[in-house]
Design a protein around this motif. Structure first.
Motif, PDB file in Angstrom:
ATOM      1  N   GLU A  63      12.398  -8.709  25.863  1.00 41.04           N
ATOM      2  CA  GLU A  63      12.493  -7.256  25.676  1.00 41.04           C
ATOM      3  C   GLU A  63      11.569  -6.519  26.642  1.00 41.04           C
ATOM      4  O   GLU A  63      11.932  -5.469  27.172  1.00 41.04           O
ATOM      5  N   HIS A  82      20.277 -13.218  20.257  1.00 43.93           N
ATOM      6  CA  HIS A  82      20.803 -12.532  19.074  1.00 43.93           C
ATOM      7  C   HIS A  82      22.045 -13.233  18.524  1.00 43.93           C
ATOM      8  O   HIS A  82      22.244 -13.284  17.312  1.00 43.93           O
ATOM      9  N   TYR A  87      23.121 -12.246  14.864  1.00 40.38           N
ATOM     10  CA  TYR A  87      23.249 -10.794  15.015  1.00 40.38           C
ATOM     11  C   TYR A  87      24.319 -10.495  16.065  1.00 40.38           C
ATOM     12  O   TYR A  87      24.025 -10.032  17.165  1.00 40.38           O
ATOM     13  N   SER A  89      26.710  -8.237  16.436  1.00 32.65           N
ATOM     14  CA  SER A  89      26.948  -6.900  16.988  1.00 32.65           C
ATOM     15  C   SER A  89      25.891  -6.536  18.027  1.00 32.65           C
ATOM     16  O   SER A  89      26.200  -5.900  19.036  1.00 32.65           O
ATOM     17  N   ILE A  90      24.648  -6.971  17.819  1.00 30.28           N
ATOM     18  CA  ILE A  90      23.604  -6.722  18.821  1.00 30.28           C
ATOM     19  C   ILE A  90      23.877  -7.578  20.054  1.00 30.28           C
ATOM     20  O   ILE A  90      23.759  -7.106  21.192  1.00 30.28           O
ATOM     21  N   ARG A  93      26.580  -5.949  22.139  1.00 31.59           N
ATOM     22  CA  ARG A  93      26.082  -4.818  22.940  1.00 31.59           C
ATOM     23  C   ARG A  93      25.271  -5.305  24.143  1.00 31.59           C
ATOM     24  O   ARG A  93      25.393  -4.771  25.242  1.00 31.59           O
ATOM     25  N   ASN A  94      24.461  -6.353  23.929  1.00 36.73           N
ATOM     26  CA  ASN A  94      23.683  -6.917  25.033  1.00 36.73           C
ATOM     27  C   ASN A  94      24.592  -7.502  26.110  1.00 36.73           C
ATOM     28  O   ASN A  94      24.373  -7.266  27.302  1.00 36.73           O
TER      29      ASN A  94
END
Length: 141
Positions: A63, A82, A87, A89-90, A93-94
């Motif tokens: 990050e 993720h 995760y 959905s994260i 997006r990544n």
């Protein structure tokens, strides 16, 4: 030793024919104020090279690499992290961000996500990202 020299030495050790991960990790830690070093530190923690695997530390450093240097590969690796943690959905997006920034490894990940429908089901998008992934493979051949 200057920070940039420290970073380059660590980089060379990481990519040498016979990598010295422990020394390289120590050098990257010495120059962790450089955003590029944060990426490598995150990768060491993510895969447990030269250091005990620590997903929390991996996430923190990846990050930082994304936040401070906008390294597209860092956002891709965060997507993989993720995804493994569940995760989706994260991760999606990544991967989408990484793909739009030119990280070709993200193309196949997006094709799979769109085809499987874990986050969003869209066969047209799956075909689009799959064709982009295949294009990359053909261009490398």
């Amino acid at each position: 030793m200057k920070l940039r020299d420290c970073y380059l030495c660590a980089y060379d050790l990481y990519y040498s024919a016979i990598p010295d991960y422990e020394t390289s990790f120590s050098l990257f830690k010495l120059c962790e104020s450089l955003p590029e070093a944060n990426y490598f530190i995150g990768m060491y923690y993510l895969y447990g090279k030269g250091v005990d695997q620590d997903i929390g530390e991996a996430k923190k450093y990846l990050e930082l690499a994304w936040k401070n240097a906008q390294l597209p590969i860092a956002i891709y690796e965060l997507g993989k992290l993720h995804d493994v943690l569940g995760y989706q959905s994260i991760a999606f997006r990544n991967f989408l961000l990484a793909a739009n920034l030119g990280v070709t490894k993200a193309y196949g990940k997006l094709a799979t996500i769109y085809e499987c429908g874990d986050v969003i089901y869209d066969l047209e998008e799956a075909k689009y990202w799959n064709s982009k992934a295949n294009e990359c493979v053909l261009n490398k051949a």
